[in-house]
Design a protein around this motif. Structure first.
Motif, PDB file in Angstrom:
ATOM      1  N   GLU A 366      27.091  -9.226 -28.783  1.00 52.34           N
ATOM      2  CA  GLU A 366      26.964 -10.179 -27.690  1.00 52.34           C
ATOM      3  C   GLU A 366      28.131 -10.036 -26.716  1.00 52.34           C
ATOM      4  OE1 GLU A 366      26.414 -15.016 -27.043  1.00 52.34           O
ATOM      5  OE2 GLU A 366      26.566 -14.149 -29.059  1.00 52.34           O
ATOM      6  N   GLY A 367      27.820 -10.083 -25.431  1.00 54.53           N
ATOM      7  CA  GLY A 367      28.845 -10.011 -24.409  1.00 54.53           C
ATOM      8  C   GLY A 367      29.143  -8.612 -23.922  1.00 54.53           C
ATOM      9  N   ILE A 368      28.456  -7.605 -24.476  1.00 56.31           N
ATOM     10  CA  ILE A 368      28.664  -6.212 -24.080  1.00 56.31           C
ATOM     11  C   ILE A 368      27.331  -5.624 -23.639  1.00 56.31           C
ATOM     12  CG2 ILE A 368      29.397  -3.916 -24.850  1.00 56.31           C
ATOM     13  CD1 ILE A 368      31.252  -5.246 -26.834  1.00 56.31           C
ATOM     14  N   ASN A 369      27.320  -4.950 -22.502  1.00 61.08           N
ATOM     15  CA  ASN A 369      26.110  -4.298 -22.005  1.00 61.08           C
ATOM     16  C   ASN A 369      25.988  -2.919 -22.651  1.00 61.08           C
ATOM     17  OD1 ASN A 369      25.461  -6.304 -19.748  1.00 61.08           O
ATOM     18  ND2 ASN A 369      27.565  -5.711 -19.244  1.00 61.08           N
ATOM     19  N   GLN A 370      24.990  -2.763 -23.513  1.00 58.79           N
ATOM     20  CA  GLN A 370      24.834  -1.534 -24.279  1.00 58.79           C
ATOM     21  C   GLN A 370      23.636  -0.729 -23.763  1.00 58.79           C
ATOM     22  OE1 GLN A 370      25.241  -4.125 -27.998  1.00 58.79           O
ATOM     23  NE2 GLN A 370      26.067  -2.162 -28.730  1.00 58.79           N
ATOM     24  N   VAL A 371      23.876   0.543 -23.500  1.00 58.24           N
ATOM     25  CA  VAL A 371      22.843   1.425 -22.945  1.00 58.24           C
ATOM     26  C   VAL A 371      22.508   2.506 -23.963  1.00 58.24           C
ATOM     27  CG1 VAL A 371      22.239   2.988 -21.063  1.00 58.24           C
ATOM     28  CG2 VAL A 371      23.721   1.013 -20.617  1.00 58.24           C
ATOM     29  N   GLN A 372      21.208   2.712 -24.195  1.00 57.85           N
ATOM     30  CA  GLN A 372      20.737   3.717 -25.151  1.00 57.85           C
ATOM     31  C   GLN A 372      20.476   5.036 -24.434  1.00 57.85           C
ATOM     32  OE1 GLN A 372      19.463   3.273 -28.712  1.00 57.85           O
ATOM     33  NE2 GLN A 372      19.535   5.492 -28.578  1.00 57.85           N
ATOM     34  N   VAL A 373      21.057   6.124 -24.938  1.00 51.43           N
ATOM     35  CA  VAL A 373      20.801   7.453 -24.388  1.00 51.43           C
ATOM     36  C   VAL A 373      19.391   7.893 -24.770  1.00 51.43           C
ATOM     37  CG1 VAL A 373      21.425   9.890 -24.589  1.00 51.43           C
ATOM     38  CG2 VAL A 373      23.198   8.171 -24.312  1.00 51.43           C
ATOM     39  N   GLY A 378      15.768  12.007 -19.456  1.00 48.02           N
ATOM     40  CA  GLY A 378      16.867  12.427 -18.594  1.00 48.02           C
ATOM     41  C   GLY A 378      18.084  11.533 -18.642  1.00 48.02           C
ATOM     42  N   MET A 379      18.101  10.546 -19.547  1.00 45.80           N
ATOM     43  CA  MET A 379      19.253   9.642 -19.661  1.00 45.80           C
ATOM     44  C   MET A 379      20.254  10.224 -20.651  1.00 45.80           C
ATOM     45  SD  MET A 379      17.709   5.770 -19.502  1.00 45.80           S
ATOM     46  CE  MET A 379      19.339   5.080 -19.697  1.00 45.80           C
ATOM     47  N   THR A 380      21.003  11.221 -20.187  1.00 45.41           N
ATOM     48  CA  THR A 380      22.060  11.816 -21.002  1.00 45.41           C
ATOM     49  C   THR A 380      23.350  11.031 -20.806  1.00 45.41           C
ATOM     50  OG1 THR A 380      22.725  13.323 -19.252  1.00 45.41           O
ATOM     51  CG2 THR A 380      20.991  14.084 -20.748  1.00 45.41           C
ATOM     52  N   PHE A 381      24.357  11.365 -21.602  1.00 42.95           N
ATOM     53  CA  PHE A 381      25.646  10.693 -21.460  1.00 42.95           C
ATOM     54  C   PHE A 381      26.193  10.851 -20.044  1.00 42.95           C
ATOM     55  CE2 PHE A 381      25.969  10.918 -26.184  1.00 42.95           C
ATOM     56  CZ  PHE A 381      26.322   9.597 -26.418  1.00 42.95           C
ATOM     57  N   ALA A 382      26.086  12.059 -19.502  1.00 45.88           N
ATOM     58  CA  ALA A 382      26.658  12.319 -18.177  1.00 45.88           C
ATOM     59  C   ALA A 382      25.926  11.555 -17.081  1.00 45.88           C
ATOM     60  CB  ALA A 382      26.629  13.817 -17.897  1.00 45.88           C
ATOM     61  N   THR A 383      24.579  11.569 -17.098  1.00 40.42           N
ATOM     62  CA  THR A 383      23.823  10.902 -16.034  1.00 40.42           C
ATOM     63  C   THR A 383      23.998   9.390 -16.105  1.00 40.42           C
ATOM     64  OG1 THR A 383      21.846  10.951 -17.440  1.00 40.42           O
ATOM     65  CG2 THR A 383      22.107  12.750 -15.867  1.00 40.42           C
ATOM     66  N   VAL A 384      23.988   8.840 -17.322  1.00 42.10           N
ATOM     67  CA  VAL A 384      24.177   7.393 -17.462  1.00 42.10           C
ATOM     68  C   VAL A 384      25.591   7.000 -17.038  1.00 42.10           C
ATOM     69  CG1 VAL A 384      24.210   5.451 -19.076  1.00 42.10           C
ATOM     70  CG2 VAL A 384      22.447   7.213 -19.284  1.00 42.10           C
ATOM     71  N   LEU A 385      26.574   7.839 -17.383  1.00 43.44           N
ATOM     72  CA  LEU A 385      27.954   7.532 -17.031  1.00 43.44           C
ATOM     73  C   LEU A 385      28.153   7.482 -15.520  1.00 43.44           C
ATOM     74  CD1 LEU A 385      30.807   6.967 -17.977  1.00 43.44           C
ATOM     75  CD2 LEU A 385      31.168   9.423 -18.254  1.00 43.44           C
ATOM     76  N   ARG A 386      27.499   8.404 -14.794  1.00 52.10           N
ATOM     77  CA  ARG A 386      27.584   8.368 -13.329  1.00 52.10           C
ATOM     78  C   ARG A 386      27.040   7.047 -12.787  1.00 52.10           C
ATOM     79  NH1 ARG A 386      25.700  13.767 -13.495  1.00 52.10           N
ATOM     80  NH2 ARG A 386      27.325  15.285 -12.965  1.00 52.10           N
ATOM     81  N   SER A 387      25.904   6.617 -13.341  1.00 55.68           N
ATOM     82  CA  SER A 387      25.298   5.365 -12.875  1.00 55.68           C
ATOM     83  C   SER A 387      26.155   4.160 -13.231  1.00 55.68           C
ATOM     84  CB  SER A 387      23.899   5.202 -13.480  1.00 55.68           C
ATOM     85  OG  SER A 387      23.059   6.280 -13.106  1.00 55.68           O
ATOM     86  N   ILE A 388      26.757   4.190 -14.405  1.00 53.78           N
ATOM     87  CA  ILE A 388      27.574   3.066 -14.862  1.00 53.78           C
ATOM     88  C   ILE A 388      28.772   2.855 -13.944  1.00 53.78           C
ATOM     89  CG2 ILE A 388      29.258   2.478 -16.661  1.00 53.78           C
ATOM     90  CD1 ILE A 388      27.218   3.172 -18.730  1.00 53.78           C
ATOM     91  N   LEU A 389      29.361   3.930 -13.455  1.00 51.97           N
ATOM     92  CA  LEU A 389      30.543   3.808 -12.613  1.00 51.97           C
ATOM     93  C   LEU A 389      30.232   3.114 -11.291  1.00 51.97           C
ATOM     94  CD1 LEU A 389      32.299   7.249 -13.249  1.00 51.97           C
ATOM     95  CD2 LEU A 389      32.802   5.022 -14.266  1.00 51.97           C
ATOM     96  N   ARG A 390      28.936   3.046 -10.934  1.00 59.03           N
ATOM     97  CA  ARG A 390      28.535   2.290  -9.742  1.00 59.03           C
ATOM     98  C   ARG A 390      28.208   0.833 -10.078  1.00 59.03           C
ATOM     99  NH1 ARG A 390      26.123   7.464  -8.650  1.00 59.03           N
ATOM    100  NH2 ARG A 390      24.148   6.880  -9.614  1.00 59.03           N
TER     101      ARG A 390
END
Length: 737
Positions: A366-373, A378-390
């Motif tokens: 609870e309290g943490i936004n968790q994203v599943q790869v 196409g949701m790899t670590f790199a692509t998700v990380l780029r989106s997260i930084l925005r």
């Protein structure tokens, strides 16, 4: 002899007290299994002494059946049902006699019945009933007593229920699928699968392994990192068991030729468990591994992770900073994710935006936004990380750095106002730097973004109720140079730890703090050895040293530490023990050694010379030459160590090699000449280089002399005397003026 009727004999022997007898008599175990079983369950009972006394009362030798091999010929003579009915196990036989182990060797009626049924004279020996029942289960390849208790505890097949209704879509083209599904949903199969899961949850198992064999399948449970056999069942039931598990986890029961992964959620006694299921086709069928994820058992408190004091302070410092990268390394199953979750939990607040990228998301917090790869979409670590930084995050946790792209984005984020947590697979903390450089990360970028590296392993924790002090064997004492007065601890086994000797696990760590010296080394792509030496001199304990420190306090055994850590070359425990037997880091050992040498130098009328060279043979040779001329000599392995020593004392002269790792002689010379307090201290450069340019450069930097290698003893003595005499004359003239 009925032990309950002769409890006064136990009191007279002193192995039990009236209070212990009273507690045991009132327990359910005494009513179901007898007084001895109830006494053995008490935590404050000396089990060995009690067993010895009961054996003396029975006038029969005690046999630990766990260590006895039972021949198959004996098992064919004594049916399984007969062994269970009379609670005995055959040990050996002659043409006219059978030796058995039983919990009541003076039960004449039982002995006569067995003699009649088996047609031979019975020779009884005393054994623990619980061990005997487990031995019967092991020998006849049936469930052990604990599993039987779990099965008996299931009122019906719905004692273990699925929280989420799972649907099954049959494949009509397969003629036997309906039959397979019906078989998988029959009560015995459901009860078997449920019983396995229930027992695994009761004993705190992390994984269930169901492995097919030619004639029998075996179920093994991973407890505290080690697999333990649980039950065996006929191989013809294996497809039904696997199908039942597949139905629970929404997997395709028609597909037996390719691996599958699924999830299921079950509920036991109002407590929910998530399970990750993996199937793998093997020679005799599909192997199934079920990982049990108990969110309630997840410890997210940093205090329970058992970091040593300096490491704990540095971790708190780094995870509370607004920027930087904190990496946790180790093999699969070493607790990296739990450590990162603990970091997140410690800094979590309503004012922070915390986002994680995981594959898979093992625990929902609870309290943490968790994203599943999801690589399929196409949701790899790199692509998700780029989106997260925005998404304007304050803290980002990347489940694992697997490639150059992910590493570069994560480290760039650590430079641009984000705190980044992640994991990596490396053997120790310093090799993390090498691994990232191998991914083509720029050394200067890595040096400026990396804050901390934690390498860890898990070892089993000794049971606090039954551990015992031991002296290591002679080989270990010699290899580790263990002082005579030092003792370690080892396992024993009691009812509290299921007679394993260990209960739970504990981490051993290697926490590399990136200070200014470390940043310089990383920036010039230094090797692992240099990084390790610098980190240890800065106070870091290696994993082996941290493990030995915990073994000294009885938290784990020395054997467990050696099981997960490589044996360090040249390690001597004697050098790392303080006056009160506390474990000292290499840095602390060096500081104490320097202080001791400095005190000796101050107390001595001899002039002290600091010799700095990365070659031990050169240092020892120079010390021998100067000592023969009446000087006191101290040694340093490199410029950095010499500089650290100069902060604590001031020698009469420094004789330093010009080419060394960490800090070379020229750098050390510049540091010295920048400090006014060293203005009256001469420095001589020692080098194997013959070029005039090097000598001129050294003299310009402030060297008082330049001596070449190999060292000529008489020339070295003469030049040292001349330099010291010159400085003494200058200081005398200055004092007169």
């Amino acid at each position: 002899m009925d032990l309950k009727k002769h409890q006064w004999l136990l009191l007279l022997s002193g192995v039990v007290t009236e209070a212990q007898l009273s507690v045991a008599e009132m327990s359910d175990t005494a009513r179901r299994k007898g007084l001895l079983a109830a006494l053995l369950e008490l935590n404050d009972i000396d089990e060995d002494a009690l067993i010895d006394e009961v054996s003396r009362l029975y006038k029969t030798p005690y046999v630990d059946v766990r260590a006895v091999y039972i021949e198959k010929s004996l098992l064919s003579i004594c049916p399984e049902k007969l062994c269970y009915d009379y609670e005995f196990i055959p040990l050996s036989q002659t043409p006219s006699e059978i030796v058995i182990a039983t919990g009541n060797p003076q039960d004449v009626s039982m002995l006569d019945t067995l003699a009649f049924k088996l047609g031979k004279r019975i020779i009884p020996k005393f054994g623990r009933t619980d061990y005997i029942l487990k031995k019967i289960a092991e020998c006849y390849q049936q469930s052990d007593g604990s599993f039987g208790d779990a099965m008996d505890g299931l009122d019906d097949e719905h004692a273990l229920t699925q929280e989420l209704t799972q649907e099954f879509h049959p494949h009509e083209e397969e003629a036997d699928l309906d039959e397979l599904k019906r078989g998988a949903e029959e009560s015995p199969v459901i009860k078997l699968v449920n019983g396995v899961i229930v027992q695994a949850m009761k004993i705190g198992s992390s994984d269930i392994h169901i492995e097919p064999g030619e004639s029998q399948s075996v179920v093994r449970l991973r407890v505290d990192g080690r697999l333990r056999p649980m039950i065996r069942f006929p191989s013809r039931a294996h497809p039904l068991v696997v199908s039942r598990i597949k139905i629970m986890s929404k997997l395709d029961i028609s597909n037996t030729r390719t691996p599958q992964d699924g999830r299921a959620r079950v509920k036991l006694k109002d407590k929910s468990y998530d399970m990750r299921i993996s199937t793998l086709p093997a020679l005799h069928g599909e192997k199934v591994v079920m990982r049990i994820l108990d969110k309630g058992g997840l410890a997210l408190n940093l205090d329970v992770l058992c970091f040593e004091e300096l490491a704990y302070k540095r971790i708190l410092q780094c995870i509370q900073q607004p920027t930087g990268a904190v990496l946790v390394t180790g093999p699969t199953g070493s607790g990296k994710t739990t450590t990162l979750y603990s970091f997140l939990h410690h800094i979590k607040s309503e004012e922070m935006n915390l986002i994680t990228i995981e594959d898979p998301v093992e625990f929902q917090i609870e309290g943490i936004n968790q994203v599943q790869v999801n690589t399929k979409t196409g949701m790899t670590f790199a692509t998700v990380l780029r989106s997260i930084l925005r998404q304007d995050p304050d803290v980002v946790m990347v489940g694992e750095i697997r490639d150059e792209e992910t590493a570069e984005i994560a480290l760039h984020a650590a430079q641009t106002g984000h705190l980044v947590f992640s994991t990596l697979h490396t053997n120790d903390a310093p090799s993390t730097v090498t691994r990232l450089l191998d991914m083509r990360i720029d050394p200067m970028m890595l040096a400026s973004s990396l804050s901390l590296v934690v390498a860890q392993r898990l070892v089993r924790r000794l049971c606090p109720k039954c551990r015992k002090e031991v002296r290591p064997d002679a080989d270990l004492v010699k290899r580790l140079d263990i002082p005579q007065q030092v003792v370690f601890y080892d396992k024993v086994g009691c009812s509290h730890c299921m007679h394993i000797g260990y209960k739970g696990r504990i981490g051993i760590h290697e926490v590399m703090f990136v200070n200014d010296r470390m940043r310089k080394l990383i920036g010039r792509a230094a090797q692992d050895r240099e990084l390790m030496q610098a980190a240890r001199e800065d106070g870091m304990l290696t994993m082996f040293e941290d493990g030995v420190s915990k073994a000294l306090t009885g938290q784990t055994s020395l054997q467990e530490v050696l099981r997960v850590c490589s044996f360090p070359e040249g390690f001597k425990l004697r050098d790392h023990l303080g006056s009160d037997q506390q474990f000292l880091s290499l840095g602390e050992v060096q500081k104490r050694h320097d202080r001791s040498q400095a005190k000796q130098a101050i107390d001595s009328v001899e002039q002290t010379i600091l010799v700095v060279d990365d070659s031990p043979s050169v240092r020892n040779l120079v010390e021998f030459i100067l000592h023969a001329d009446g000087y006191k000599v101290m040694q340093a392995e490199d410029g950095q160590q010499a500089w650290n020593m100069l902060q604590r004392f001031k020698p009469a002269l420094v004789l330093t090699d010009s080419d060394m790792p960490h800090m070379n002689g020229m750098e050390l010379l510049r540091h010295i000449r920048e400090q006014d307090r060293f203005g009256d201290m001469p420095v001589i450069l020692l080098t194997a280089r013959k070029g005039e340019e090097d000598e001129v450069q050294g003299l310009k930097a402030g060297a008082d002399d330049f001596i070449g290698k190999p060292v000529e003893p008489l020339k070295l003595q003469a030049r040292v005397r001349k330099i010291l005499s010159l400085y003494a004359h200058i200081m005398k003239r200055g004092a007169e003026v």
